[in-house]
Design a protein around this motif. Structure first.
Motif, short mmCIF file in Angstrom:
data_model
loop_
_atom_site.label_atom_id
_atom_site.label_comp_id
_atom_site.label_asym_id
_atom_site.label_seq_id
_atom_site.Cartn_x
_atom_site.Cartn_y
_atom_site.Cartn_z
N VAL A 1 38.56 55.71 28.90
CA VAL A 1 39.08 54.38 28.64
C VAL A 1 39.88 53.99 29.88
O VAL A 1 40.73 54.76 30.34
CB VAL A 1 40.00 54.38 27.40
N ALA A 2 39.57 52.83 30.44
CA ALA A 2 40.38 52.32 31.55
C ALA A 2 41.39 51.34 30.98
O ALA A 2 41.01 50.31 30.43
CB ALA A 2 39.50 51.64 32.59
N MET A 3 42.66 51.69 31.06
CA MET A 3 43.71 50.79 30.60
C MET A 3 44.00 49.78 31.70
O MET A 3 44.18 50.15 32.86
CB MET A 3 44.99 51.58 30.29
N LYS A 4 44.05 48.51 31.32
CA LYS A 4 44.34 47.45 32.30
C LYS A 4 45.84 47.19 32.30
O LYS A 4 46.37 46.59 31.37
CB LYS A 4 43.58 46.18 31.90
N LEU A 5 46.51 47.70 33.31
CA LEU A 5 47.97 47.57 33.38
C LEU A 5 48.31 46.39 34.29
O LEU A 5 48.13 46.46 35.52
CB LEU A 5 48.58 48.86 33.94
N GLN B 1 45.44 34.14 39.00
CA GLN B 1 44.70 35.37 38.70
C GLN B 1 45.68 36.52 38.44
O GLN B 1 46.67 36.67 39.15
CB GLN B 1 43.79 35.75 39.86
N LYS B 2 45.34 37.35 37.45
CA LYS B 2 46.15 38.52 37.18
C LYS B 2 45.65 39.71 38.01
O LYS B 2 44.46 39.78 38.33
CB LYS B 2 46.07 38.88 35.69
N VAL B 3 46.58 40.61 38.31
CA VAL B 3 46.22 41.84 39.02
C VAL B 3 46.48 43.01 38.07
O VAL B 3 47.58 43.11 37.51
CB VAL B 3 47.05 42.02 40.31
N PHE B 4 45.48 43.86 37.90
CA PHE B 4 45.62 45.01 37.01
C PHE B 4 45.45 46.31 37.76
O PHE B 4 44.50 46.46 38.53
CB PHE B 4 44.53 44.97 35.91
N MET B 5 46.34 47.26 37.51
CA MET B 5 46.08 48.64 37.95
C MET B 5 45.30 49.28 36.81
O MET B 5 45.65 49.11 35.64
CB MET B 5 47.41 49.38 38.18
N LEU B 6 44.24 50.00 37.15
CA LEU B 6 43.39 50.61 36.12
C LEU B 6 43.74 52.08 35.97
O LEU B 6 43.62 52.84 36.92
CB LEU B 6 41.91 50.48 36.50
N ALA B 7 44.18 52.48 34.78
CA ALA B 7 44.51 53.90 34.54
C ALA B 7 43.46 54.50 33.61
O ALA B 7 43.21 53.97 32.53
CB ALA B 7 45.89 54.03 33.93
N ALA B 8 42.83 55.59 34.06
CA ALA B 8 41.80 56.24 33.25
C ALA B 8 42.44 57.25 32.30
O ALA B 8 43.27 58.06 32.71
CB ALA B 8 40.80 56.95 34.14
N THR B 9 42.05 57.22 31.03
CA THR B 9 42.62 58.15 30.06
C THR B 9 41.62 58.54 28.99
O THR B 9 40.68 57.80 28.71
CB THR B 9 43.90 57.55 29.41
N LEU C 1 41.91 40.65 39.40
CA LEU C 1 41.75 41.69 40.42
C LEU C 1 42.08 43.06 39.83
O LEU C 1 42.96 43.18 38.98
CB LEU C 1 42.66 41.41 41.62
N TYR C 2 41.36 44.08 40.30
CA TYR C 2 41.60 45.44 39.86
C TYR C 2 42.06 46.29 41.04
O TYR C 2 41.57 46.14 42.16
CB TYR C 2 40.31 46.09 39.33
N ILE C 3 42.94 47.22 40.77
CA ILE C 3 43.33 48.23 41.76
C ILE C 3 42.88 49.60 41.24
O ILE C 3 43.17 49.97 40.11
CB ILE C 3 44.86 48.24 41.98
N CYS C 4 42.11 50.30 42.07
CA CYS C 4 41.66 51.67 41.75
C CYS C 4 41.15 52.29 43.05
O CYS C 4 41.23 51.67 44.10
CB CYS C 4 40.58 51.66 40.67
#
Ligand code: ZZB
Length: 270
Positions: A4-8, A32-40, A78-81
């Motif tokens: 699951v990628a959580m959109k932070l 536009q929102k910017v999300f850090m993606l955390a995998a869990t 936007l995503y950060i990963c």
């Protein structure tokens, strides 16, 4: 393997994020929102997030999100990963253009330290990005949720960051949040990871062997024996609600499901 990628959502850039801020300024100006993606694998623990970990030495990228898959708002975002994770997402249709990785810019993990993000469901509405040296860039997104109540690695890292904030070059206030009980296990109670770390006398994030053992126990206890203490599924077994909670996070547009290629899954045990 499904993650699951959580959109932070980034709610406030830290002082060290000037370069990143410039990079995304025009997109953010357009709303536009910017999300850090955390995998869990443990989305049921989202209620107790206290921080978000990045590796200070890993390079991350900024990418345009798909406006359909994994994004029910339909808005540009936007995503950060890591670039590796972005390639993976692109092949699964989760970036703006399918099969194409259009990197807007590169960021060092250390530039993200001190930035604030909003984790869905958590009692803490905003949490700080802090460093975790053991993060591998060949797994997940190399951005990891800190859940000290149920993850021994996360609790030991939090304690170490508090003890040596100068060495880690962080502000002590960034790691002040206490573990929040989210699920109870028959053997270890409401703060499974805290109990395990104490019982096994684990003192440092470098106690890799003991931490691996503690993680194994915490996983099994939490998954097969855990009962939810908070939220919509309070009183229910973790095993029974895991998928429903995940689906709910997805329908709230706070997460998406993606898979990690087999060869990379195998490299996890390295
Ligand atoms: C929240 C969480 C809460 C996690 C918990 C664990 C636990 P596995 O089984 O080895 O695949 N993780 C994800 N990506 C990375 C990375 N690149 N480097 C280091 N750690 C990473 O482990 C998957 C878990 O490892 C993920 O689930 C993530 O932390 C972390 F209560 O997210 B978890 C007992 C564990 N509890």
């Amino acid at each position: 393997q499904e993650y699951v990628a959580m959109k932070l959502e980034v709610t406030q850039w830290g002082e060290r994020a000037a370069r990143v801020k410039d990079l995304v300024a025009s997109a953010q100006a357009q709303g536009q929102k910017v999300f850090m993606l955390a995998a869990t694998l443990r989305s049921e623990t989202m209620y107790g997030v206290t921080n978000v970990f990045v590796s200070p030495t890993v390079k991350y990228g900024v990418y345009r999100a798909s406006t359909t898959k994994g994004n029910s708002s339909g808005q540009d975002a936007l995503y950060i990963c890591t670039p590796r994770a972005a390639r993976n997402l692109a092949y699964q249709g989760l970036l703006k253009e399918e099969d194409k990785v259009d990197q807007i810019g590169e960021i060092d993990g250390k530039e993200l330290l001190g930035t604030k993000v909003h984790p869905a469901l958590s009692a803490n509405k905003e949490v700080y990005v802090v460093p975790m040296e053991s993060i591998k860039d060949n797994k997940g997104t190399a951005i990891v949720i800190c859940m000290p109540a149920d993850s021994p690695d996360d609790w030991v890292t939090t304690l170490d960051l508090r003890k040596k904030s100068e060495y880690y070059n962080i502000d002590p206030s960034w790691v002040a949040a206490e573990p929040i009980p989210v699920l109870t296990t028959p053997t270890y109670g409401d703060l499974t990871a805290v109990a395990l770390v104490e019982q096994m006398k684990i003192n440092s994030p470098k106690d890799i062997k003991q931490l691996a053992e503690a993680k194994e126990i915490a996983y099994k206890e939490g998954f097969y024996g855990g009962t939810m203490l908070v939220g919509k599924f309070k009183g229910e077994k973790v095993e029974d609600i895991k998928t429903r909670l995940r689906d709910e996070l997805v329908s709230m547009d706070c997460a998406f499901v993606y898979s990690e290629p087999e060869n990379l899954v195998m490299s996890r045990s390295q």
